[in-house]
Design an enzyme around this catalytic site. Structure first.
Site, PDB file in Angstrom:
ATOM      1  N   ARG A  10      15.155   2.088  -6.034  1.00  0.00           N
ATOM      2  CA  ARG A  10      14.887   2.961  -4.797  1.00  0.00           C
ATOM      3  C   ARG A  10      13.857   2.512  -3.862  1.00  0.00           C
ATOM      4  NH1 ARG A  10      18.059   7.601  -5.752  1.00  0.00           N
ATOM      5  NH2 ARG A  10      18.204   7.981  -7.786  1.00  0.00           N
ATOM      6  N   ASN A  11      13.497   1.114  -4.154  1.00  0.00           N
ATOM      7  CA  ASN A  11      12.486   0.368  -3.368  1.00  0.00           C
ATOM      8  C   ASN A  11      13.109  -0.402  -2.419  1.00  0.00           C
ATOM      9  OD1 ASN A  11      10.473  -1.567  -2.531  1.00  0.00           O
ATOM     10  ND2 ASN A  11       9.418  -1.027  -4.218  1.00  0.00           N
ATOM     11  N   LYS A  13      12.045  -2.361  -0.141  1.00  0.00           N
ATOM     12  CA  LYS A  13      11.151  -3.644   0.041  1.00  0.00           C
ATOM     13  C   LYS A  13      12.106  -4.749  -0.966  1.00  0.00           C
ATOM     14  CE  LYS A  13       7.132  -2.312   2.498  1.00  0.00           C
ATOM     15  NZ  LYS A  13       5.568  -2.400   2.409  1.00  0.00           N
ATOM     16  N   LYS A  14      12.397  -4.115  -2.137  1.00  0.00           N
ATOM     17  CA  LYS A  14      12.977  -4.872  -3.296  1.00  0.00           C
ATOM     18  C   LYS A  14      14.384  -5.307  -2.987  1.00  0.00           C
ATOM     19  CE  LYS A  14      10.562  -3.474  -7.360  1.00  0.00           C
ATOM     20  NZ  LYS A  14      10.620  -3.247  -8.852  1.00  0.00           N
ATOM     21  N   ASP A  72      11.952  -5.601 -13.876  1.00  0.00           N
ATOM     22  CA  ASP A  72      10.591  -4.740 -14.152  1.00  0.00           C
ATOM     23  C   ASP A  72       9.598  -5.649 -14.063  1.00  0.00           C
ATOM     24  OD1 ASP A  72       9.369  -2.307 -14.971  1.00  0.00           O
ATOM     25  OD2 ASP A  72       8.878  -3.467 -16.939  1.00  0.00           O
ATOM     26  N   GLY A 156       2.407  -2.050  -4.079  1.00  0.00           N
ATOM     27  CA  GLY A 156       1.735  -2.079  -5.283  1.00  0.00           C
ATOM     28  C   GLY A 156       0.332  -2.674  -5.439  1.00  0.00           C
ATOM     29  N   TYR A 157       0.119  -3.708  -6.013  1.00  0.00           N
ATOM     30  CA  TYR A 157      -1.206  -4.490  -6.160  1.00  0.00           C
ATOM     31  C   TYR A 157      -1.319  -5.675  -5.216  1.00  0.00           C
ATOM     32  CZ  TYR A 157      -1.407  -1.629 -10.529  1.00  0.00           C
ATOM     33  OH  TYR A 157      -1.705  -0.710 -11.425  1.00  0.00           O
ATOM     34  N   ASP A 158      -0.341  -5.840  -4.340  1.00  0.00           N
ATOM     35  CA  ASP A 158      -0.192  -6.947  -3.565  1.00  0.00           C
ATOM     36  C   ASP A 158      -1.297  -7.243  -2.820  1.00  0.00           C
ATOM     37  OD1 ASP A 158       2.138  -8.058  -4.316  1.00  0.00           O
ATOM     38  OD2 ASP A 158       3.201  -6.934  -2.664  1.00  0.00           O
ATOM     39  N   HIS A 183       6.733 -13.881  -8.136  1.00  0.00           N
ATOM     40  CA  HIS A 183       7.451 -13.605  -9.479  1.00  0.00           C
ATOM     41  C   HIS A 183       8.791 -12.974  -9.222  1.00  0.00           C
ATOM     42  CE1 HIS A 183       5.699  -9.868  -8.061  1.00  0.00           C
ATOM     43  NE2 HIS A 183       6.009  -9.262  -8.937  1.00  0.00           N
TER      44      HIS A 183
END
Length: 205
Positions: A10-11, A13-14, A72, A156-158, A183
């Protein structure tokens, strides 16, 4: 006819990232879970990124009949023996709050010297087709962590991750630059020949 590919997320940006990678190769409509009839999503119970990616892809194919990619991914921190790893999205609890996860991680690394803040983003991307074919590929982006969030282009951790060879965080990099080294970008490009083959067949129409 434009091929249709489901990315089991549902992201948005992905979805945009996958479309940027696929678009130069062939006309494709990239759908997300919000674009298909709702179904109950199973828990990500795998012990590895690859297992979780396959769980998501298999479930999505079963409910939609579409060629599906699922990924994932997470952050593996050297000083934490590879954690948060598969727990990255829920490191601070099941509310999956990026800010809370990031704050907790920085707190846990408070006494860690700067020269031991090595880390890597890891992604496993799985392709599953309606005929049961499965392919999984993994990508890594090594780098280091910084103690203050910087930038607004990522998630996220970006904001606390500086890729190897760069001075900017992943959240400060332009999208095209990040795609080239990320990644997820690496895993998806490894998967790309298999995606194109699947979409060229009858299941992709």
């Amino acid at each position: 006819m434009t091929a249709r590919l489901l990315l089991a997320t549902r992201n948005r940006k992905k979805l945009e990232e996958l479309h940027r990678i696929l678009a130069p190769e062939m006309p494709v409509e990239v759908l997300g879970l919000a674009d298909v009839p709702a179904f109950d999503e199973v828990p990500e119970s795998g012990a590895t990124f690859a297992e979780n990616a396959l769980i998501k892809a298999l479930e999505a194919v079963r409910h939609t009949g579409l060629v599906t990619v699922a990924d994932d991914s997470g952050l593996a921190v050297d000083a934490l023996n590879g954690m948060p790893g598969v727990l990255s999205a829920r490191w601070a609890g099941h509310q999956r709050d990026d800010a809370a996860n990031l704050a907790l991680l920085l707190e846990q690394l408070g006494d860690t010297p700067d020269d031991r803040l090595g880390a890597a983003f890891v992604c496993a991307a799985a392709l599953v087709t309606p005929d049961g074919s499965q392919v999984v590929r993994e990508g890594r982006m090594p780098g280091r962590l910084v103690r203050e969030p910087r930038g607004s282009n990522g998630f996220g951790y970006d904001p606390i991750f500086v890729p190897e060879g760069y001075q900017l965080t992943s959240s400060e990099l332009p999208a095209a630059d990040k795609d080239a080294i990320s990644h997820r970008g690496r895993a998806l490009r490894e998967l790309l020949p298999f995606i194109l083959r699947a979409l060229e067949g009858p299941d992709g129409q």
